[in-house]
Design a protein around this motif. Structure first.
Motif, PDB file in Angstrom:
ATOM      1  N   GLY B 165     116.698  82.423  74.687  1.00  0.00           N
ATOM      2  CA  GLY B 165     115.905  83.412  75.415  1.00  0.00           C
ATOM      3  C   GLY B 165     115.615  82.981  76.842  1.00  0.00           C
ATOM      4  O   GLY B 165     116.274  83.416  77.769  1.00  0.00           O
ATOM      5  N   LYS B 166     114.646  82.133  77.033  1.00  0.00           N
ATOM      6  CA  LYS B 166     114.280  81.687  78.389  1.00  0.00           C
ATOM      7  C   LYS B 166     115.048  80.419  78.761  1.00  0.00           C
ATOM      8  O   LYS B 166     115.261  79.541  77.937  1.00  0.00           O
ATOM      9  CB  LYS B 166     112.781  81.391  78.452  1.00  0.00           C
ATOM     10  N   SER B 167     115.393  80.301  80.030  1.00  0.00           N
ATOM     11  CA  SER B 167     116.083  79.105  80.511  1.00  0.00           C
ATOM     12  C   SER B 167     115.113  77.941  80.622  1.00  0.00           C
ATOM     13  O   SER B 167     113.901  78.132  80.726  1.00  0.00           O
ATOM     14  CB  SER B 167     116.691  79.381  81.888  1.00  0.00           C
ATOM     15  N   LYS B 170     113.049  78.112  83.819  1.00  0.00           N
ATOM     16  CA  LYS B 170     111.915  79.037  83.705  1.00  0.00           C
ATOM     17  C   LYS B 170     110.751  78.346  82.990  1.00  0.00           C
ATOM     18  O   LYS B 170     109.589  78.436  83.397  1.00  0.00           O
ATOM     19  CB  LYS B 170     112.381  80.283  82.923  1.00  0.00           C
ATOM     20  N   LYS B 171     111.081  77.642  81.912  1.00  0.00           N
ATOM     21  CA  LYS B 171     110.027  76.991  81.126  1.00  0.00           C
ATOM     22  C   LYS B 171     109.341  75.878  81.934  1.00  0.00           C
ATOM     23  O   LYS B 171     108.114  75.734  81.906  1.00  0.00           O
ATOM     24  CB  LYS B 171     110.617  76.438  79.826  1.00  0.00           C
ATOM     25  N   ASN B 200     115.591  73.444  75.939  1.00  0.00           N
ATOM     26  CA  ASN B 200     116.637  74.137  75.184  1.00  0.00           C
ATOM     27  C   ASN B 200     117.682  73.148  74.653  1.00  0.00           C
ATOM     28  O   ASN B 200     118.889  73.358  74.784  1.00  0.00           O
ATOM     29  CB  ASN B 200     117.308  75.229  76.028  1.00  0.00           C
ATOM     30  N   LYS B 296     105.277  78.119  72.990  1.00  0.00           N
ATOM     31  CA  LYS B 296     106.417  78.356  72.105  1.00  0.00           C
ATOM     32  C   LYS B 296     106.032  79.114  70.840  1.00  0.00           C
ATOM     33  O   LYS B 296     106.895  79.633  70.141  1.00  0.00           O
ATOM     34  CB  LYS B 296     107.166  77.037  71.797  1.00  0.00           C
ATOM     35  N   ASP B 300     109.632  85.327  72.204  1.00  0.00           N
ATOM     36  CA  ASP B 300     109.990  86.466  73.055  1.00  0.00           C
ATOM     37  C   ASP B 300     110.992  87.375  72.345  1.00  0.00           C
ATOM     38  O   ASP B 300     111.391  87.111  71.210  1.00  0.00           O
ATOM     39  CB  ASP B 300     110.474  85.990  74.435  1.00  0.00           C
TER      40      ASP B 300
END
Lengths: 588, 588
Positions: B165-167, B170-171, B200, B296, B300
């Motif tokens: 989902g998110k890179s 981004k996190k 990730n 977390k 999302d």
């Protein structure tokens, strides 16, 4: 324009080199209701709501109050030079933030340490320390409030043992065990209902609260009651002396505390003990929970037996009142104010009645949606034979405290009103029927009352239930039924209110409130289970119930409850009232 | 008699002037499951339960463990010279109390600071300071445990963005905002699932947990992953470098932390950061909640979409398994162990399957009453065509984590078993149908699941629901559904288990467990309301349901759920399995 009193305060702030002064709405005893002497916030600002904090700076001033009072505060603060800061509304700073942002480094703030509790004081000090802002403890109002009311000096009387259950010696013994267990030497208590409970005394220094302004100091060998001694008659003085309780003048506590040896340890509850008390102590202090609150929340058999009898008589009074309203609403000029007077006069006929337990909330139509409504000449509605009337009221009796709400129909009501009423009733029944394991807290149970509302996207913006004192304050801790994380287990003998509601702003308000008590249910290999027993008796208006929305079990509950109501109350009522009650409690 | 390893430990304690040594069951990362290297407690004592603390004094030693392991511990500790101390059983001291009582003033205690968190350490220090007892941080096991397993060195791989989902950029950006908000300069993270989520990445250093042993240090401008670099292949190294993530060797973190300027401030979560890390810091530290755990826990849209697909495939696997058991229980020799192997082999057929998410709990008859049962050769039951089998299992997949329990009938069952099963089902449905206002926490909802049991004087001695990771740990915080006062609001996108049960010791155990996710319900003038969506799909054994005990609404729920189960799973099943599923999901 600035009001004259604020101006005077600023003059005296200047003399004392203060950059800010805080005026709270508290008394020295963390009381819910305060006597006139400590209504300084109302005196200086003109704002008379029950809650609010004033901060005066050199060039501006603010009042912080909550949503109940925004409209009233705006009106009352007009032209006062005091700005309204809305609590819990985004965009408004808290009063602490506002002070912090507006003052320079090394500034000085004044506050009356006698009405500020130790815990809040610690938080303030921590916040302000970052700017090296100092707090000075001084009561500036005293110098400018010339006709300031003095401390109430009403008579104190004993709460007879036939009502009180446990003797004061027994209670003091329990407290001494606690002092030992906490490895301390003293326990200083400032909360008035806790002192009243411990010594089996009652007073009338504060409206709605049968207590006397005082402090109590218990050590392993001594018990000292600090009270203005003109409040005690000779008989009471000798009875207290017989029980080895020393009586000393109210103001001498500060000196006495100062004389306790530095090596001794004093238990204090930082949430209720004021800074002046704390600062007069040279000994070590240990923060404790309010242990007496825990003790007195669990009612013993004698207290419960009395409380139950009391609520039956109180229920009969309410039925007399409801019957009177129902019979006269078409023919007489009834208003929110005069029915309140009638209710009071009916309750007063009871020989054990002492006072109301709070200011009745009697709201007709949309006034019912205002949770803390109190009618005045300006707002008062005339009642008509239509819509709903919400009556939330209670009494203080020698043998108990009542707190009961009924919402009833004066004539035609809408389908939506009946639906909402039925949802509220379902909430009451759901909570009443709860079975719960030992260790359960109010936050675990709250959803049972709220569920019928939540399922329909409705909520009520208050708790579901509060502890109720026994011929003491109508709001009593530590237990509570609400979503809040209050870590107090429900124990056998605890008395609570059960009062879900629906409040539709500008339309109507519905609340049904009973008093419930925690009783044993069953014990199994899985543990000990409890349930509630309802001990309030008054009809729940069946004309407002949509029977088709009830489950079979709910219908059975209401019928069985009404059967009890009739059985318990009818012996206390006249023929006409009985006929009316019979009809109001018929099976649905 | 004393075991040789304890003896060796005492020798080395002597050399180090220690009066006591504590052996915990933790790893440096506060992991729920630990790799072999950190199973020192099992190594020294022979006790292999999942939880326990050993304390060795000069003349005696003790193991502290909980009720799940009393019998096992007694057996395994026989002749070891280590006494069993039962946790939470009246009469047994805690290990802290025991140490305190048994040591003299000024004594010295040793403990491996790398496996002790800062919070627990603070509590120990406070307790022991009263006797001036000092704690020395040293890993004595290392010196005597000759074949001690090394730190696992398994390969790390990326969690592809189509799943994640998110890179990671981004996190990290979100975490940097948090560091700024907290007025800090660094954030050090030691919890492996939080590191895996942030970057990730996934690994396999620990059973049932797709993570790699590592630390993560984030500052306003730098991100450093401390990891044994042989775990990363070249592709991963360049991908991390591209994202400006520095890779440094696992052990160098201590030195790096030591070099951070004293005037800088580092965020640490004291409940998870170990003492060795803390003690290597010269800069200021600020305690923070585990912020990544909050981030977390809210899944999302991409994560949820994957997780839902994953649970459909996992449900089909479970149906294949249940069908196989149901078909073969009469003809084949099935045991608790070999059906477990079968279940694993079925799940493994899924191309996205990585590992089990925990050790399956497969309990036949009274073994079902043991909440954490795991069959071994000694205890293993043969299945017969009668009674109930409890199967609690789950998988880690590239696109999600499953955790599902079904209790199903192998043949004849008693009326009581069916009544209990129906009560558990009612609990599941009750919680599933909850509607709740924004701000509600798990402790507010727990009673919905428990109510059918409590009404009958039954309780289950565990929580109702835990957070579930997304291709991460099956047990994940911070949210939880239980009576406990955990102040974490349920938010849209949070995934939880819903698993009430009834456990009758020596008779049988029943648990039904689904995965649920918080979704919006409606918004009104009263606020924002949420509800749950069930995303586990597998039949709930209708042969065990007493339909007459269900309300109309509950019957509707189970029929509608089974309708969904069939619709979602049948495309993934063969003809025989489908026929069986059709029958198992028919209307009741």
């Amino acid at each position: 324009m600035v009001n004259e009193r604020v101006k005077k305060l600023r003059d005296i702030m200047l003399k004392n080199n203060l950059d800010a002064y805080i005026v709270y709405s508290f008394d020295p005893h963390s009381s819910e209701y305060v006597s006139e002497r400590w209504k300084g916030r109302a005196w200086i600002s003109g704002f008379t709501g029950s809650a609010g904090t004033i901060v005066v700076l050199k060039d501006k001033a603010g009042l912080w109050t909550d949503g109940r009072y925004f409209i009233q505060a705006e009106k009352q603060l007009k032209n006062s030079g005091i700005d309204l800061y809305k609590m819990a509304i985004p965009g408004f700073p808290t009063y602490e933030e506002w002070i912090y942002d507006n003052l320079d480094k090394d500034a000085k703030i004044g506050v009356d340490g006698e009405v500020l509790n130790v815990k809040t004081n610690k938080e303030l000090c921590e916040t302000f320390s970052k700017k090296n802002i100092e707090i000075k403890y001084m009561d500036l109002l005293n110098d400018i409030w010339q006709d300031r009311p003095s401390i109430p000096m009403n008579e104190v009387y004993k709460h007879e043992i036939k009502y009180a259950g446990k003797s004061r010696q027994k209670k003091i013994e329990i407290l001494r065990e606690y002092i030992s267990k906490k490895e301390s030497d003293y326990y200083i208590i400032s909360t008035l209902d806790d002192i009243a409970w411990t010594l089996n005394l009652r007073g009338s220094d504060i409206s709605y609260s049968p207590v006397a302004i005082s402090y109590l100091l218990i050590s392993k060998s001594k018990t000292v009651l600090y009270i203005h001694n003109n409040k005690l008659n000779n008989e009471l003085v000798s009875s207290l002396k017989k029980d080895k309780i020393l009586i000393k003048n109210y103001d001498t506590i500060f000196e006495d505390l100062g004389e306790i040896s530095k090596t001794d340890s004093i238990l204090i509850n930082e949430e209720s003990i004021n800074v002046k008390i704390k600062n007069s102590i040279n000994a070590k202090t240990k923060n404790t929970k309010n242990y007496i609150a825990f003790l007195k929340s669990v009612k013993d058999d004698i207290e419960l037996e009395n409380q139950k009898k009391c609520l039956i008589r109180d229920g009969a009074s309410l039925v007399r009142f409801l019957h009177w309203v129902d019979t006269n609403v078409k023919s007489e000029t009834l208003t929110e104010i005069n029915v309140n007077e009638k209710l009071y006069s009916i309750r007063k006929d009871d020989s054990k009645f002492v006072d109301e337990s709070f200011a009745s909330i009697i709201g007709y139509k949309e006034h019912g949606a205002l949770m803390h409504y109190s009618a005045n000449e300006e707002t008062c509605y005339k009642l008509k034979p239509e819509g709903m009337l919400l009556v939330d009221s209670g009494g203080l009796y020698l043998d108990g405290t009542s707190d009961i709400t009924r919402t009833f129909s004066l004539g035609e009501v809408s389908d939506k009103e009946r639906t909402d009423f039925t949802l509220v009733l379902k909430g009451v029944i759901n909570l009443t029927k709860a079975v719960f394991l030992e260790g359960t807290i109010g936050a675990n149970l709250d959803i049972l009352a709220r569920k019928p509302m939540w399922d329909n996207g409705i909520d009520y913006k208050c708790g579901t239930g509060h502890g109720i004192g026994y011929f003491l304050n109508v709001h009593e801790g530590p237990q509570r039924i609400s979503r809040d994380l209050i870590n107090v287990k429900l124990e056998e003998g605890m008395v609570l209110s059960n009062e879900p509601g629906i409040y539709r702003e500008g339309q109507y308000g519905i609340r049904i409130e009973n008093t419930i008590v925690v009783v044993p249910y069953k014990e199994s290999e899985f543990g000990k289970f409890y349930k509630f027993e309802t001990i309030s008796y008054a009809p729940i208006d069946i004309r407002l119930i949509k029977s088709e929305l009830l489950t079979e079990g709910e219908r059975e509950w209401i019928n069985s409850y009404h059967n009890d109501v009739y059985k318990k109350l009818s012996p206390l009522l006249n023929k006409k009232e009985n006929k009316w009650l019979k009809n109001m409690t018929k099976e649905i």
